[in-house]
Design a protein around this motif. Structure first.
Motif, PDB file in Angstrom:
ATOM      1  N   VAL A   1     -29.413 -49.757  32.211  1.00 51.56           N
ATOM      2  CA  VAL A   1     -30.740 -50.145  31.719  1.00 51.56           C
ATOM      3  C   VAL A   1     -31.289 -51.228  32.641  1.00 51.56           C
ATOM      4  O   VAL A   1     -30.665 -52.287  32.813  1.00 51.56           O
ATOM      5  CB  VAL A   1     -30.687 -50.654  30.268  1.00 51.56           C
ATOM      6  N   ALA A   2     -32.431 -50.945  33.250  1.00 49.15           N
ATOM      7  CA  ALA A   2     -33.082 -51.909  34.131  1.00 49.15           C
ATOM      8  C   ALA A   2     -34.580 -51.620  34.154  1.00 49.15           C
ATOM      9  O   ALA A   2     -34.997 -50.455  34.156  1.00 49.15           O
ATOM     10  CB  ALA A   2     -32.516 -51.819  35.545  1.00 49.15           C
ATOM     11  N   ASP A   3     -35.377 -52.685  34.141  1.00 45.25           N
ATOM     12  CA  ASP A   3     -36.843 -52.543  34.228  1.00 45.25           C
ATOM     13  C   ASP A   3     -37.384 -51.608  33.159  1.00 45.25           C
ATOM     14  O   ASP A   3     -38.283 -50.791  33.407  1.00 45.25           O
ATOM     15  CB  ASP A   3     -37.250 -52.051  35.618  1.00 45.25           C
ATOM     16  N   HIS A   4     -36.825 -51.706  31.966  1.00 47.71           N
ATOM     17  CA  HIS A   4     -37.255 -50.953  30.786  1.00 47.71           C
ATOM     18  C   HIS A   4     -36.959 -49.456  30.851  1.00 47.71           C
ATOM     19  O   HIS A   4     -37.485 -48.684  30.043  1.00 47.71           O
ATOM     20  CB  HIS A   4     -38.749 -51.159  30.507  1.00 47.71           C
ATOM     21  N   VAL A   5     -36.135 -49.030  31.802  1.00 49.10           N
ATOM     22  CA  VAL A   5     -35.746 -47.623  31.898  1.00 49.10           C
ATOM     23  C   VAL A   5     -34.230 -47.510  31.740  1.00 49.10           C
ATOM     24  O   VAL A   5     -33.476 -48.185  32.449  1.00 49.10           O
ATOM     25  CB  VAL A   5     -36.179 -47.001  33.234  1.00 49.10           C
ATOM     26  N   ALA A   6     -33.799 -46.682  30.804  1.00 48.93           N
ATOM     27  CA  ALA A   6     -32.373 -46.378  30.647  1.00 48.93           C
ATOM     28  C   ALA A   6     -32.061 -45.126  31.455  1.00 48.93           C
ATOM     29  O   ALA A   6     -32.793 -44.129  31.360  1.00 48.93           O
ATOM     30  CB  ALA A   6     -32.029 -46.162  29.173  1.00 48.93           C
ATOM     31  N   GLU A   7     -31.007 -45.181  32.235  1.00 50.52           N
ATOM     32  CA  GLU A   7     -30.592 -44.017  33.011  1.00 50.52           C
ATOM     33  C   GLU A   7     -29.216 -43.575  32.512  1.00 50.52           C
ATOM     34  O   GLU A   7     -28.251 -44.335  32.583  1.00 50.52           O
ATOM     35  CB  GLU A   7     -30.548 -44.341  34.493  1.00 50.52           C
ATOM     36  N   VAL A   8     -29.139 -42.346  32.007  1.00 51.92           N
ATOM     37  CA  VAL A   8     -27.898 -41.789  31.487  1.00 51.92           C
ATOM     38  C   VAL A   8     -27.415 -40.729  32.465  1.00 51.92           C
ATOM     39  O   VAL A   8     -28.111 -39.738  32.716  1.00 51.92           O
ATOM     40  CB  VAL A   8     -28.108 -41.164  30.088  1.00 51.92           C
ATOM     41  N   THR A   9     -26.219 -40.923  33.005  1.00 53.57           N
ATOM     42  CA  THR A   9     -25.658 -40.014  34.002  1.00 53.57           C
ATOM     43  C   THR A   9     -24.412 -39.354  33.435  1.00 53.57           C
ATOM     44  O   THR A   9     -23.466 -40.042  33.038  1.00 53.57           O
ATOM     45  CB  THR A   9     -25.294 -40.764  35.293  1.00 53.57           C
ATOM     46  N   LEU A  10     -24.417 -38.025  33.378  1.00 55.12           N
ATOM     47  CA  LEU A  10     -23.251 -37.297  32.879  1.00 55.12           C
ATOM     48  C   LEU A  10     -22.123 -37.380  33.899  1.00 55.12           C
ATOM     49  O   LEU A  10     -22.341 -37.193  35.099  1.00 55.12           O
ATOM     50  CB  LEU A  10     -23.616 -35.833  32.609  1.00 55.12           C
ATOM     51  N   LEU A  11     -20.898 -37.605  33.414  1.00 59.15           N
ATOM     52  CA  LEU A  11     -19.750 -37.803  34.299  1.00 59.15           C
ATOM     53  C   LEU A  11     -18.640 -36.773  34.111  1.00 59.15           C
ATOM     54  O   LEU A  11     -17.647 -36.807  34.812  1.00 59.15           O
ATOM     55  CB  LEU A  11     -19.137 -39.204  34.064  1.00 59.15           C
ATOM     56  N   GLY A  12     -18.755 -35.907  33.143  1.00 58.72           N
ATOM     57  CA  GLY A  12     -17.640 -34.977  32.883  1.00 58.72           C
ATOM     58  C   GLY A  12     -16.874 -35.409  31.638  1.00 58.72           C
ATOM     59  O   GLY A  12     -17.470 -35.624  30.608  1.00 58.72           O
ATOM     60  N   PRO A  13     -15.534 -35.590  31.705  1.00 61.43           N
ATOM     61  CA  PRO A  13     -14.683 -35.534  32.896  1.00 61.43           C
ATOM     62  C   PRO A  13     -14.342 -34.111  33.350  1.00 61.43           C
ATOM     63  O   PRO A  13     -13.672 -33.926  34.351  1.00 61.43           O
ATOM     64  CB  PRO A  13     -13.403 -36.262  32.454  1.00 61.43           C
ATOM     65  N   GLY A  14     -14.798 -33.100  32.604  1.00 59.87           N
ATOM     66  CA  GLY A  14     -14.541 -31.725  33.016  1.00 59.87           C
ATOM     67  C   GLY A  14     -15.325 -31.374  34.263  1.00 59.87           C
ATOM     68  O   GLY A  14     -16.310 -32.024  34.618  1.00 59.87           O
ATOM     69  N   LYS A  15     -14.906 -30.329  34.947  1.00 57.73           N
ATOM     70  CA  LYS A  15     -15.574 -29.875  36.174  1.00 57.73           C
ATOM     71  C   LYS A  15     -17.040 -29.558  35.879  1.00 57.73           C
ATOM     72  O   LYS A  15     -17.372 -28.957  34.862  1.00 57.73           O
ATOM     73  CB  LYS A  15     -14.868 -28.631  36.704  1.00 57.73           C
ATOM     74  N   GLY A  16     -17.914 -29.982  36.795  1.00 58.66           N
ATOM     75  CA  GLY A  16     -19.335 -29.716  36.610  1.00 58.66           C
ATOM     76  C   GLY A  16     -19.910 -30.372  35.382  1.00 58.66           C
ATOM     77  O   GLY A  16     -20.852 -29.863  34.769  1.00 58.66           O
ATOM     78  N   ASN A  17     -19.378 -31.542  35.001  1.00 59.52           N
ATOM     79  CA  ASN A  17     -19.844 -32.266  33.812  1.00 59.52           C
ATOM     80  C   ASN A  17     -19.798 -31.394  32.558  1.00 59.52           C
ATOM     81  O   ASN A  17     -20.683 -31.467  31.691  1.00 59.52           O
ATOM     82  CB  ASN A  17     -21.261 -32.812  34.021  1.00 59.52           C
ATOM     83  N   ALA A  18     -18.766 -30.546  32.471  1.00 63.21           N
ATOM     84  CA  ALA A  18     -18.615 -29.711  31.280  1.00 63.21           C
ATOM     85  C   ALA A  18     -18.449 -30.594  30.043  1.00 63.21           C
ATOM     86  O   ALA A  18     -17.919 -31.701  30.106  1.00 63.21           O
ATOM     87  CB  ALA A  18     -17.399 -28.788  31.439  1.00 63.21           C
ATOM     88  N   MET A  19     -18.911 -30.068  28.913  1.00 64.14           N
ATOM     89  CA  MET A  19     -19.045 -30.855  27.690  1.00 64.14           C
ATOM     90  C   MET A  19     -17.829 -30.675  26.790  1.00 64.14           C
ATOM     91  O   MET A  19     -17.728 -29.717  26.023  1.00 64.14           O
ATOM     92  CB  MET A  19     -20.316 -30.429  26.961  1.00 64.14           C
ATOM     93  N   GLY A  20     -16.908 -31.617  26.869  1.00 70.08           N
ATOM     94  CA  GLY A  20     -15.705 -31.594  26.059  1.00 70.08           C
ATOM     95  C   GLY A  20     -15.781 -32.572  24.902  1.00 70.08           C
ATOM     96  O   GLY A  20     -16.851 -33.104  24.581  1.00 70.08           O
ATOM     97  N   PRO A  21     -14.657 -32.861  24.254  1.00 72.25           N
ATOM     98  CA  PRO A  21     -14.645 -33.748  23.081  1.00 72.25           C
ATOM     99  C   PRO A  21     -15.265 -35.119  23.336  1.00 72.25           C
ATOM    100  O   PRO A  21     -15.952 -35.657  22.459  1.00 72.25           O
ATOM    101  CB  PRO A  21     -13.150 -33.857  22.745  1.00 72.25           C
ATOM    102  N   ASP A  22     -15.021 -35.713  24.511  1.00 76.25           N
ATOM    103  CA  ASP A  22     -15.577 -37.039  24.802  1.00 76.25           C
ATOM    104  C   ASP A  22     -17.103 -37.002  24.811  1.00 76.25           C
ATOM    105  O   ASP A  22     -17.764 -37.909  24.281  1.00 76.25           O
ATOM    106  CB  ASP A  22     -15.071 -37.539  26.162  1.00 76.25           C
ATOM    107  N   PHE A  23     -17.671 -35.951  25.407  1.00 73.68           N
ATOM    108  CA  PHE A  23     -19.128 -35.826  25.458  1.00 73.68           C
ATOM    109  C   PHE A  23     -19.720 -35.763  24.050  1.00 73.68           C
ATOM    110  O   PHE A  23     -20.671 -36.492  23.733  1.00 73.68           O
ATOM    111  CB  PHE A  23     -19.520 -34.576  26.241  1.00 73.68           C
ATOM    112  N   TRP A  24     -19.162 -34.918  23.208  1.00 68.14           N
ATOM    113  CA  TRP A  24     -19.729 -34.737  21.868  1.00 68.14           C
ATOM    114  C   TRP A  24     -19.546 -35.974  20.999  1.00 68.14           C
ATOM    115  O   TRP A  24     -20.354 -36.223  20.105  1.00 68.14           O
ATOM    116  CB  TRP A  24     -19.120 -33.500  21.204  1.00 68.14           C
ATOM    117  N   ARG A  25     -18.516 -36.769  21.284  1.00 66.29           N
ATOM    118  CA  ARG A  25     -18.316 -38.016  20.537  1.00 66.29           C
ATOM    119  C   ARG A  25     -19.282 -39.099  21.008  1.00 66.29           C
ATOM    120  O   ARG A  25     -19.829 -39.868  20.203  1.00 66.29           O
ATOM    121  CB  ARG A  25     -16.870 -38.494  20.711  1.00 66.29           C
ATOM    122  N   GLU A  26     -19.511 -39.169  22.322  1.00 66.11           N
ATOM    123  CA  GLU A  26     -20.285 -40.278  22.880  1.00 66.11           C
ATOM    124  C   GLU A  26     -21.794 -40.058  22.867  1.00 66.11           C
ATOM    125  O   GLU A  26     -22.563 -41.023  22.748  1.00 66.11           O
ATOM    126  CB  GLU A  26     -19.825 -40.535  24.321  1.00 66.11           C
TER     127      GLU A  26
END
Length: 274
Positions: free
Chosen positions: A12-37
């Motif tokens: 968060v900077a200058d009133h803009v939040a930037e959310v970057t997907l990190l995975g951890p699965g290949k190609g930022n696949a959506m596993g349990p951590d993604f759905w929890r966070e």
């Protein structure tokens, strides 16, 4: 402020939040951590007075390969068995609705969300960007509502939200064929608002749009989004509830098992309608 989680990073900077997907699965696949966070991240952004707009993008070459089936299967255990009874199916229904709530948290966030898509955006990735307010793409972006190809009725919001973005005919073509489309086609049908030559130019454009939004009166921006969302929220909520019940009843199938097996064995599936 920077926050590093398992599946995403938040700046968060200058009133803009930037959310970057990190995975951890290949190609930022959506596993349990993604759905929890995911829901927690967007609820915190919604409540943060320093954030007035959001850029949502993928780390690396791709936005997201979608649902991480291998990572999710251990969590579901026997819930998908074709012979499972009311108890397991009820727990599976709860899981579907919990995941739906994660995507809905993006749509419900009072701060406008701009999705910046590079590379592949598949299945759950499309669900996620349809919950954003604006979508931009890199020239290399490819999109696919691919659930039909893996014996799943898409249940995280694409079938409900895309109709208001691309129209009925394009939605039915994408959802019933599971085909891939490139950035040029996505622009032509209105899935994205603009296409940029590379990832750097794409992210710069998303940040510039977010900054333009953030410079406007924040409560008026939130009120505008609230009014725009009114009719869509009611329709989407009804559709999500219906498809979650449908999938809890009918998703368990031999065809789904065949889809998972074929994916893990890297071979074409052979569906039999069972």
């Amino acid at each position: 402020m920077t926050e590093n989680l398992v599946s995403m990073k938040v700046d968060v900077a200058d009133h803009v939040a930037e959310v970057t997907l990190l995975g951890p699965g290949k190609g930022n696949a959506m596993g349990p951590d993604f759905w929890r966070e995911l829901p927690d991240v967007f609820k915190r952004i919604d409540a943060d007075p320093e954030a007035r707009a959001v850029v949502l993008t993928g780390g690396g070459a791709h936005f997201s390969y979608g649902l991480d089936l291998p990572a999710m299967m251990p969590e579901w255990g026997g819930l998908l068995g074709a012979d499972s009874l009311a108890g397991p199916r009820t727990r599976f229904l709860d899981d579907i609705r919990r995941m739906q709530d994660g995507i809905t948290a993006v749509a419900a966030c009072r701060k406008p969300v701009i999705a910046a898509v590079s590379g592949w955006c598949i299945g759950g990735g499309v669900d996620l960007i349809t919950a954003a307010d604006v979508r931009l793409a890199g020239a290399d972006a490819k999109f696919s509502v691919r659930e039909v190809k893996v014996a799943i009725v898409a249940d995280m919001g694409s079938l409900q939200r895309l109709v208001g973005i691309v129209g009925e005919g394009h939605l039915r073509e994408l959802a019933l064929t599971g085909k891939d489309i490139d950035a040029e086609r996505a622009l032509r049908i209105g899935l994205v608002n603009g296409v940029y030559p590379d990832q750097a130019a794409l992210v710069d454009a998303a940040r510039a749009m977010a900054a333009e939004i953030a410079a406007n009166p924040p409560l008026v921006v939130q009120g505008t989004k609230d009014v725009l969302n009114l009719e869509r929220e009611r329709r989407v909520a009804d559709g999500l509830r219906y498809v979650s019940t449908w999938n809890a009843a009918f998703l368990p199938s031999r065809d789904l098992g065949e889809a998972v097996g074929a994916f893990l064995e890297r071979r074409p599936p052979k569906f039999k309608g069972e």
